[in-house]
Design an enzyme around this catalytic site. Structure first.
Site, PDB file in Angstrom:
ATOM      1  CB  CYS A  38     -31.503 -19.550  42.528  1.00  0.00           C
ATOM      2  SG  CYS A  38     -31.230 -18.258  43.817  1.00  0.00           S
TER       3      CYS A  38
ATOM      4  CG  HIS B 163     -33.140 -22.840  44.605  1.00  0.00           C
ATOM      5  ND1 HIS B 163     -32.043 -22.621  45.261  1.00  0.00           N
ATOM      6  CD2 HIS B 163     -33.873 -21.683  44.978  1.00  0.00           C
ATOM      7  CE1 HIS B 163     -31.975 -21.629  45.789  1.00  0.00           C
ATOM      8  NE2 HIS B 163     -32.875 -20.884  45.483  1.00  0.00           N
TER       9      HIS B 163
ATOM     10  CG  ASN C 119     -31.624 -19.088  48.400  1.00  0.00           C
ATOM     11  OD1 ASN C 119     -30.689 -19.856  47.644  1.00  0.00           O
ATOM     12  ND2 ASN C 119     -32.559 -18.633  48.109  1.00  0.00           N
TER      13      ASN C 119
HETATM   14  O1  UT7 Z   1     -33.968 -17.999  45.231  1.00  0.00           O
HETATM   15  C1  UT7 Z   1     -35.127 -17.256  45.601  1.00  0.00           C
HETATM   16  C2  UT7 Z   1     -34.874 -16.432  46.716  1.00  0.00           C
HETATM   17  N1  UT7 Z   1     -35.889 -15.911  47.361  1.00  0.00           N
HETATM   18  C3  UT7 Z   1     -36.963 -16.627  47.936  1.00  0.00           C
HETATM   19  O2  UT7 Z   1     -36.819 -17.495  48.372  1.00  0.00           O
HETATM   20  C4  UT7 Z   1     -37.996 -15.533  48.686  1.00  0.00           C
HETATM   21  C5  UT7 Z   1     -39.303 -16.183  48.537  1.00  0.00           C
HETATM   22  N2  UT7 Z   1     -39.967 -15.410  49.729  1.00  0.00           N
HETATM   23  C6  UT7 Z   1     -40.110 -15.666  50.888  1.00  0.00           C
HETATM   24  O3  UT7 Z   1     -39.689 -16.843  51.220  1.00  0.00           O
HETATM   25  C7  UT7 Z   1     -40.756 -14.876  51.881  1.00  0.00           C
HETATM   26  O4  UT7 Z   1     -41.739 -14.048  50.994  1.00  0.00           O
HETATM   27  C8  UT7 Z   1     -40.369 -14.217  52.994  1.00  0.00           C
HETATM   28  C9  UT7 Z   1     -39.465 -15.239  53.957  1.00  0.00           C
HETATM   29  C10 UT7 Z   1     -38.953 -13.289  52.385  1.00  0.00           C
HETATM   30  C11 UT7 Z   1     -40.822 -13.165  53.817  1.00  0.00           C
HETATM   31  O5  UT7 Z   1     -42.221 -13.955  54.130  1.00  0.00           O
HETATM   32  P1  UT7 Z   1     -43.657 -13.340  54.189  1.00  0.00           P
HETATM   33  O6  UT7 Z   1     -44.251 -14.256  54.820  1.00  0.00           O
HETATM   34  O7  UT7 Z   1     -43.729 -12.867  52.567  1.00  0.00           O
HETATM   35  O8  UT7 Z   1     -43.524 -11.936  55.184  1.00  0.00           O
HETATM   36  P2  UT7 Z   1     -43.718 -10.629  54.959  1.00  0.00           P
HETATM   37  O9  UT7 Z   1     -42.654 -10.073  53.799  1.00  0.00           O
HETATM   38  O10 UT7 Z   1     -45.143 -10.416  54.380  1.00  0.00           O
HETATM   39  O11 UT7 Z   1     -43.652  -9.731  56.334  1.00  0.00           O
HETATM   40  C12 UT7 Z   1     -44.254 -10.192  57.474  1.00  0.00           C
HETATM   41  C13 UT7 Z   1     -43.719  -9.292  58.583  1.00  0.00           C
HETATM   42  C14 UT7 Z   1     -43.454  -7.846  58.193  1.00  0.00           C
HETATM   43  O12 UT7 Z   1     -43.928  -7.275  59.274  1.00  0.00           O
HETATM   44  P3  UT7 Z   1     -45.081  -6.507  59.477  1.00  0.00           P
HETATM   45  O13 UT7 Z   1     -45.190  -5.352  58.351  1.00  0.00           O
HETATM   46  O14 UT7 Z   1     -46.294  -7.280  59.190  1.00  0.00           O
HETATM   47  O15 UT7 Z   1     -45.288  -5.687  60.689  1.00  0.00           O
HETATM   48  C15 UT7 Z   1     -41.792  -7.972  57.878  1.00  0.00           C
HETATM   49  O16 UT7 Z   1     -41.502  -6.682  58.424  1.00  0.00           O
HETATM   50  O17 UT7 Z   1     -42.630  -9.953  58.755  1.00  0.00           O
HETATM   51  C16 UT7 Z   1     -41.501  -9.023  59.179  1.00  0.00           C
HETATM   52  N3  UT7 Z   1     -40.356  -9.409  58.768  1.00  0.00           N
HETATM   53  C17 UT7 Z   1     -39.202 -10.031  59.880  1.00  0.00           C
HETATM   54  N4  UT7 Z   1     -39.631 -10.183  61.040  1.00  0.00           N
HETATM   55  C18 UT7 Z   1     -38.851 -10.979  61.849  1.00  0.00           C
HETATM   56  C19 UT7 Z   1     -39.485  -9.555  57.774  1.00  0.00           C
HETATM   57  N5  UT7 Z   1     -38.437 -10.222  57.801  1.00  0.00           N
HETATM   58  C20 UT7 Z   1     -38.264 -10.535  59.120  1.00  0.00           C
HETATM   59  C21 UT7 Z   1     -37.131 -11.143  59.979  1.00  0.00           C
HETATM   60  N6  UT7 Z   1     -37.360 -11.226  61.272  1.00  0.00           N
HETATM   61  N7  UT7 Z   1     -36.004 -11.668  59.550  1.00  0.00           N
END
Ligand code: UT7
Length: 320
Positions: A114, A247, A277
């Site tokens: 990225c 980005h 993204n």
């Molecule tokens: O170019 C760089 C590319 N990468 C990025 O930019 C990623 C940077 N990170 C992020 O943007 C965030 O960490 C994410 C958007 C990927 C995830 O957000 P988060 O607030 O860190 O969520 P999490 O991983 O802690 O997950 C929270 C909950 C989980 O459920 P439980 O365990 O609390 O029951 C996940 O299973 O959200 C759940 N979850 C979803 N629910 C609905 C994860 N993905 C999804 C989804 N829809 N798509």
């Protein structure tokens, strides 16, 4: 002293936009509300099965050439930033060069995920400033939909496909004022596609894997640091910027970066809400959109800041 300046921008998005609701309707266990709240993403564009990175790069490059008032033959350096090339080799830059009908210019790919566009622009800037090249076409083109695990809801909803391009020219009028590139391979494991081609098959895991929270924290820290680094090099302050284009990974990352720098939300260029993204394509896509809709004008100071797998990060401070 010879400067380099962006004299034209272009971009291309494939097919119709695919909304969050459409992803859910396709069977992904997610909701529009979750995706919007955690990422700010409302839709993304996904390439058709027959479309490769060079297919998206071509119209973006043609639009940038046309905006610059150039023809393909005016280009003597072609760099494509991509992590989703058409082939293992030849490079996507060589394929694009042939399709543009450019003969005998240097052409190669840059792979910095990225941060790829910032890396490619910085390399082109240095090659022009050295006096060896005069006019470069720099493209970011990605089809990340090919490397997504559509069973992994934590990653597949985040990414989209697209391409953006700029024409960069050497001259006496200031353009790129400062740049900085960084990498730290110790963090390779938090965002990777840990697979490859071997003996006629795929070895390892050919899908994008990510520790989202680790990436989030890393991105917010280094985007702020590298933005300050290029501002310091140029003797400028955040208040001197007309526009910040980080980005386009996640609206929360963009907003946190702008806030840390003390930059008002109105001066942040955002396209992640409609593009998702698009990795190396995200910065030139956002730049082109803001140039074409009249937000970015000649003379504006713009800061581009990228971060991605590797881990890699970098920034470019320029005057349009
Ligand atoms: O170019 C760089 C590319 N990468 C990025 O930019 C990623 C940077 N990170 C992020 O943007 C965030 O960490 C994410 C958007 C990927 C995830 O957000 P988060 O607030 O860190 O969520 P999490 O991983 O802690 O997950 C929270 C909950 C989980 O459920 P439980 O365990 O609390 O029951 C996940 O299973 O959200 C759940 N979850 C979803 N629910 C609905 C994860 N993905 C999804 C989804 N829809 N798509």
């Amino acid at each position: 002293m010879t400067f380099t300046r962006i004299i034209g921008t272009g971009s291309h998005l494939p097919g119709p936009a695919v909304s969050n609701d459409e992803l859910a309707a396709r069977g992904i266990d997610t909701t529009d509300a979750w995706i919007r709240e955690r990422t700010g993403i409302g839709a993304r564009h996904l390439a058709q099965p027959h479309e490769a990175a060079s297919d998206l790069a071509l119209p973006a490059a043609q639009a940038a050439l046309s905006a610059a008032g150039c023809v393909a033959a005016d280009i003597d350096l072609l760099i494509v930033a991509t992590s989703t090339p058409d082939y293992v080799f030849p490079s996507t830059a060589c394929l694009l060069q042939a399709r543009l009908g450019i003969n005998d210019c240097a052409a190669f790919d840059v792979q910095a995920v990225c941060s790829g566009f910032v890396y490619a622009l910085s390399v082109a800037d240095a090659m022009i400033a050295s006096g060896r090249h005069r006019r470069a076409l720099v493209v970011g083109a990605e089809v990340f939909s090919r490397i997504l695990d559509w069973q992994d809801r934590a990653t597949c909803v985040l990414f989209g496909d697209g391409a953006g391009a700029v024409v960069l020219e050497g001259g006496e009028r200031p353009g790129i004022l400062a740049s900085a590139l960084h990498a730290d391979g110790r963090h390779a494991g938090i965002l990777s596609v840990p697979g490859n081609v071997r003996g006629g098959g795929v070895t390892g895991d050919p899908m994008l894997r990510m520790d989202g929270q680790a990436v989030f924290k890393f991105a917010v820290r280094v985007l702020d640091e590298v933005a300050r680094e290029v501002l310091h090099k140029a003797g400028l302050k955040p208040a001197d910027l007309a526009w910040l284009i980080p980005h386009q990974a996640n609206l929360r990352i963009l907003s946190a970066t702008a806030k840390k720098l003390g930059i008002a939300a109105e001066r942040l260029v955002v396209s992640v809400d409609r593009h998702g993204n698009t990795s190396a394509a995200s910065i030139p896509l956002a730049l082109d959109e803001a140039v074409r809709d009249g937000r970015i004008r000649a003379g504006d100071r713009v800061l581009l800041a990228g971060v991605g797998g590797g881990f890699t990060w970098g920034a470019i401070l320029l005057e349009m």
